[in-house]
Write an enzyme that holds these catalytic residues in place. Sequence first.
Site, mmCIF file in Angstrom:
data_model
loop_
_atom_site.group_PDB
_atom_site.id
_atom_site.type_symbol
_atom_site.label_atom_id
_atom_site.label_comp_id
_atom_site.label_asym_id
_atom_site.label_seq_id
_atom_site.Cartn_x
_atom_site.Cartn_y
_atom_site.Cartn_z
ATOM 1 N N TYR A 25 -53.755 43.826 89.597
ATOM 2 C CA TYR A 25 -54.709 44.012 88.502
ATOM 3 C C TYR A 25 -54.785 45.441 87.979
ATOM 4 C CZ TYR A 25 -56.066 39.413 90.165
ATOM 5 O OH TYR A 25 -56.049 38.100 90.558
ATOM 6 N N ASN A 74 -62.081 35.887 80.346
ATOM 7 C CA ASN A 74 -61.251 35.886 81.535
ATOM 8 C C ASN A 74 -62.036 35.118 82.587
ATOM 9 O OD1 ASN A 74 -59.844 36.255 83.873
ATOM 10 N ND2 ASN A 74 -59.375 38.416 83.489
ATOM 11 N N ASP A 87 -66.722 22.459 79.501
ATOM 12 C CA ASP A 87 -67.647 21.711 78.635
ATOM 13 C C ASP A 87 -68.408 22.646 77.692
ATOM 14 O OD1 ASP A 87 -68.584 19.183 81.102
ATOM 15 O OD2 ASP A 87 -66.851 19.333 79.758
ATOM 16 N N HIS A 100 -55.933 36.674 80.829
ATOM 17 C CA HIS A 100 -55.717 36.973 82.251
ATOM 18 C C HIS A 100 -54.949 38.287 82.343
ATOM 19 C CE1 HIS A 100 -57.019 32.982 83.511
ATOM 20 N NE2 HIS A 100 -56.331 32.510 82.505
ATOM 21 N N ILE A 101 -55.376 39.171 83.192
ATOM 22 C CA ILE A 101 -54.689 40.456 83.372
ATOM 23 C C ILE A 101 -53.259 40.210 83.868
ATOM 24 C CG2 ILE A 101 -54.670 42.567 84.766
ATOM 25 C CD1 ILE A 101 -57.799 42.328 84.762
ATOM 26 N N SER A 102 -53.162 39.311 84.845
ATOM 27 C CA SER A 102 -51.847 39.003 85.438
ATOM 28 C C SER A 102 -51.215 37.801 84.752
ATOM 29 C CB SER A 102 -52.021 38.701 86.940
ATOM 30 O OG SER A 102 -52.796 37.512 87.098
#
Length: 148
Positions: A25, A74, A87, A100-102
């Site tokens: 990260y 995220n 939902d 997403h960072i990765s």
Amino acid sequence: MTIKPIFILNGPNLNRLGKREPEIYGTTTLAEVEAMCREAAGHTSVRFHQSNAEHQLVDWIHEAIDEGAGIIINPAGLSFRSIPLLDALKMFPGPIIEFHISNIHRREEIYHRSLVSSVATAVLAGLGPRGYALAVEALIEMIRGRET
Ligand code: DHK
């Protein structure tokens, strides 16, 4: 300029950014990510939040439904199992960027299938923390495109 705010929502464990598995990260803290997002947003108002609690993220999505122009989320570990989050996002009328960072698709199998991707307008993954700023720019462009 977008009048309504954009919501940037971060899920569990992201409060530990900077110290958490830096090989995955990076070393950028969540506070630094927030500053990058606010700079990238320019005059567009930003609601930036993080919580380790699913219900809190759902409540912020409800706020976005009533007040927001767009969402960057995220969901972290909730990406893969949270029906309540899914939902709530289904009710949001504006653009949603899942972030997403990765690169979750290059990691363990458990990270490969995000429920959120089925409602996201776009998905960004693997760009590292600086990718948040790109997500902000992309979201604002999406919003402007809908306003014209
Ligand atoms: C962050 C997390 O906390 C993980 O549970 C996800 C995501 C990946 C990220 O790359 O930002 O699987």
